[in-house]
Design an enzyme around this catalytic site. Structure first.
Site, PDB file in Angstrom:
ATOM      1  N   ASP A   1      -3.163   2.315  -5.598  1.00  0.00           N
ATOM      2  CA  ASP A   1      -1.962   2.264  -4.803  1.00  0.00           C
ATOM      3  C   ASP A   1      -1.896   0.888  -3.745  1.00  0.00           C
ATOM      4  O   ASP A   1      -1.401   1.169  -2.791  1.00  0.00           O
ATOM      5  CB  ASP A   1      -2.206   3.707  -4.015  1.00  0.00           C
ATOM      6  CG  ASP A   1      -3.450   3.706  -3.238  1.00  0.00           C
ATOM      7  OD1 ASP A   1      -4.361   2.782  -3.408  1.00  0.00           O
ATOM      8  OD2 ASP A   1      -3.532   4.607  -2.199  1.00  0.00           O
ATOM      9  N   GLU A   2      -2.866  -0.102  -4.023  1.00  0.00           N
ATOM     10  CA  GLU A   2      -2.899  -0.981  -3.232  1.00  0.00           C
ATOM     11  C   GLU A   2      -3.081  -2.279  -3.975  1.00  0.00           C
ATOM     12  O   GLU A   2      -3.775  -2.390  -4.932  1.00  0.00           O
ATOM     13  CB  GLU A   2      -4.062  -0.806  -2.430  1.00  0.00           C
ATOM     14  CG  GLU A   2      -4.249  -1.710  -1.133  1.00  0.00           C
ATOM     15  CD  GLU A   2      -5.642  -1.587  -0.463  1.00  0.00           C
ATOM     16  OE1 GLU A   2      -6.326  -0.557  -0.891  1.00  0.00           O
ATOM     17  OE2 GLU A   2      -5.894  -2.312   0.161  1.00  0.00           O
TER      18      GLU A   2
ATOM     19  N   ASP B   1       0.869  -1.129  -0.175  1.00  0.00           N
ATOM     20  CA  ASP B   1      -0.008  -0.005  -0.219  1.00  0.00           C
ATOM     21  C   ASP B   1       0.919   1.154  -0.155  1.00  0.00           C
ATOM     22  O   ASP B   1       1.766   1.603   1.066  1.00  0.00           O
ATOM     23  CB  ASP B   1      -0.843  -0.229   1.197  1.00  0.00           C
ATOM     24  CG  ASP B   1      -1.898   0.823   1.236  1.00  0.00           C
ATOM     25  OD1 ASP B   1      -2.063   1.660   0.427  1.00  0.00           O
ATOM     26  OD2 ASP B   1      -2.926   0.782   2.054  1.00  0.00           O
TER      27      ASP B   1
END
Lengths: 371, 348
Positions: free
Chosen positions: B102-103, B8
């Protein structure tokens, strides 16, 4: 009732009427068309309660009266008849058709149960050339909202009359189409109506060879508009509501302008749209040094780059739009050269033909995308 | 045994802005559109001590932190940065399940936890070197524990949960950290006196089923850190829905609309979490006779707003013409999902 007519006339009238029937209606008689014969003419009527279409043609009427028959079924039957002469006789429960050696009985519903046309007398109306009207309607209705959830007002088209000037406006809240013309004969006063855009499309489609459309207000609360053109009458229930103040969102002036070949711009945008993606598709327009550069890109499709010669006045600008909106507008700009006007990357832009059509003036206003 | 890594990026949007605009480094930064109804999309770590966090109305954030620097989002930059990060991620993983820009979950395959730790460390360093962004990572035997570990690792950390230590790692954490426990369930559990994960881990099969229904024992296993869901490579979300089955058949239109309103709010949250917007909204109704009705509608602009989802769903429900028929189940669904569509500015 009993009449004899040409198969072509009746097939055309029933075919047009059957198109406005609501296939999902739960009221059985609304799936039917009404045929009424009187004094040498047969009138075919269909309604979905919002929109009523009536089309009449000449016939040899032996016995006046009316009958209702299932629209789709009857239109299908008539569409498959050879050119010739047909005899129809109707009772409250049956319509019997003879054509050459073909004999059909259609189950009917009693004509007196068919919804009547709104009464209430005709208020003073106005007229417009059929050609102008068709052009005006086609210029704007595509811009109306298609989202029922956002309400009937935005799904409608505004008709605004003031003396000799007639304006049509449609908007979905993101783009706006406006068309203005001068009436041949001035209307005494001012009037505004919101008409379901779907109904206006139906009117424009059914003008036939008529020269003029006569429009009048019907209904005890003046809530219906009747369009008469030749042998066709369409009665439309008006949308009840307040149309947004569209004049407020059209900027009075712009400080940047380009003039560009409408066909070349449309071609570039259609290609770029393919790359930009299907729905939330963004194209960027960059105007600089008498050039318009159109770019689009997506993770899945790649990059698009298009360069067009333009005549530019004012400063350079980079602005992004939904490609779909731009393409839809340019599909309707009726001129070899299109003019685009800007105020800034987050302000409304205008698109219009450089040489307006003799029938009326088109103006499109479109909000950009925030990048 | 496969080892899972959850990665993350820290304060992703804000970090990209600070990376690209050196003047913003060390400043409290909030990424938000300007405007009256704007909300904070991401707050930089400098802004967080002031109580500024994502999803907070911008005016409130500015009240708490007047020196907050508000930067408009630049999704093109985020997409480019994300593509760089994922290129590094794909070099080390056997499968990648992307959750958002983003993860992601990474399946490292049959490696030891030690080897996985080395890979995760190297990945963090490579992402930092190639993109200038800080990545937090959690390493564990399953997805949920890996995700909780990476949350614990923030900012810019790495937490490794050794094999067999999952239950101990989770034991003292609040139940809200478990998968599937939202604020509503958390409240219910608190009423039962259950506040920490270990209390769920200690439940018998029977008691778990009694409290949480048929899925109870599986939920208890999750609390023990037993989580065998694989990292799914093709995790493209096509639709998100929320359904509710009534204990007694429901006929009242007002009640049905109330349920749809709550479902719309839930869908808003789930769309925002995944940074998606929906073009299509629909409702599904199962009647008392088990027949199913569905209606859907397409919006001109994609949405992640509960009010818009509710408006469209209520319209679909009216169109379904229930007329007081008995309803067993009602569901609201959003589909035709798009990621970060550019925002169409309204004219009216």
């Amino acid at each position: 009732m009993k009449f004899t007519c040409s198969t072509k006339d009746i097939a055309q009238a029933v075919g047009a009427a059957s198109k406005i029937i609501n296939a999902h209606s739960t009221v059985p008689i609304l799936s039917n068309v009404l045929l009424a014969a009187e004094a040498g003419r047969v009138t075919v009527r269909a309604t979905d309660l919002e929109l009523t279409l009536e089309h009449s043609f000449a016939a040899e009427v032996a016995e006046s009266g009316s009958v209702t028959v299932p629209a789709r079924l009857f239109a299908g039957y008539l569409g498959n008849l050879p050119v010739g002469v047909l005899e129809l006789s109707g009772t409250p429960s049956r319509a019997s058709v003879k054509c050459e050696k073909s004999n059909y009985d259609f189950l009917a519903l009693p004509a007196e149960e068919y919804p009547p046309l709104p009464g209430g007398g005709k208020a003073a109306g106005w007229s417009i050339s059929a050609k102008k009207f068709r052009e005006g309607v086609n210029s704007v209705i595509f811009a109306a909202s298609g989202e029922e959830a956002r309400g009937a007002v935005l799904m409608g088209t505004l008709i605004e009359i003031q003396q000799q000037s007639l304006t049509l406006v449609a908007t979905d809240g993101y783009r706006l189409a406006k068309w203005t013309t001068t009436l041949e004969r001035a209307y005494d006063g001012a009037a505004k109506y919101i008409v379901p855009s779907r109904a206006l499309a139906e009117v424009a489609r059914n003008l036939g060879n008529a020269e003029t459309v006569d429009v009048s207000v019907l209904g005890s609360n003046a809530n219906q508009l009747a369009f008469n053109a030749g042998s066709t009458t369409i009665v439309v229930r008006l949308v009840d509501g307040q149309y947004p103040n569209y004049q407020q969102v059209i900027p009075p002036s712009f400080d940047r302008q380009i003039s560009v070949s409408a066909a070349a711009l449309l071609g570039s945008l259609r290609r770029a749209e393919l790359v930009a993606g299907d729905r939330a598709s963004m194209v960027k327009l960059n105007v600089t040094g008498q050039q318009l550069i159109i770019t689009a890109n997506s993770d899945v499709a790649g990059n698009a780059y298009e360069e067009l010669e333009v005549e530019q006045s004012g400063e350079d600008i980079t602005i992004a739009f939904n490609a779909r909106y731009l393409v839809e507008i340019l599909n309707h700009v009726d001129s070899p050269q299109a003019v685009m006007e800007f105020l800034g990357p987050l302000s409304p832009a205008a698109i219009r033909p450089l040489e307006p059509s003799p029938e009326g003036n088109q103006l499109y206003v479109l909000m950009p995308l925030r990048q | 045994m496969s080892i899972v890594v959850h990665v993350d990026l820290d304060a992703f949007y804000a970090s990209v802005a600070q990376r690209d605009q050196p003047a913003l480094r060390g400043q409290p930064v909030a990424i938000a559109h300007g405007g009256r109804r704007s909300v904070v999309l991401t707050a930089s770590y400098e802004a967080r001590p002031f109580g500024v966090h994502s999803a907070m109305p911008l005016y409130q954030a500015l009240e708490r932190c007047p020196q907050l620097v508000v930067v408009p989002p630049d999704f093109e930059a985020y997409k480019a940065a994300s593509a760089g990060v994922f290129a590094s991620v794909r070099e080390v993983a056997r499968a990648v399940e992307r959750l958002s820009l983003d993860e992601a979950y990474l399946d490292l395959g049959e490696v030891t936890i030690g080897e996985a730790t080395v890979v995760a460390c190297a990945l963090k360093a490579r992402v930092r070197e190639r993109t200038g962004l800080a990545l937090s990572a959690g390493v564990a035997s399953g997805k949920m524990v890996a995700k909780i570990a990476s949350d614990d690792a923030k900012p810019d950390g790495l937490v490794v949960v050794a094999l067999g230590c999952e239950a101990a790692y989770l034991a003292g954490k609040p139940v809200g950290r478990l998968w599937g426990v939202g604020p509503k369930t958390e409240r219910r559990l608190r009423q039962l006196g259950i506040e920490r994960v270990e209390q769920i881990a200690a439940l018998s099969d029977e008691r778990a089923a009694e409290l949480f229904g048929r899925g109870g024992p599986a939920f208890r296993d999750l609390a023990l850190g037993i989580d065998r869901r694989p990292v799914a490579e093709d995790d493209e979300v096509r639709s998100i829905s929320s359904e509710e089955t009534f204990e007694y058949d429901e006929r009242s239109a007002a009640t049905l609309l109330g349920v749809v309103r709550a479902q719309a709010a839930e869908l808003e949250e789930r769309l925002r979490k995944r940074e998606l917007r929906a073009f299509t909204v629909g409702v599904k109704v199962k009647l008392a006779d088990f027949s199913v009705l569905g209606r859907q509608t397409t919006l001109a602009q994609p949405t992640d707003r509960a009010a818009v989802i509710y408006g469209a769903a209520a319209h679909c429900l009216r169109r379904a013409g229930l007329n007081g028929r008995a309803v067993r189940l009602i569901g609201t669904r959003v589909a035709s999902l798009v990621e970060h569509p550019p925002e169409q500015i309204p004219l009216l």
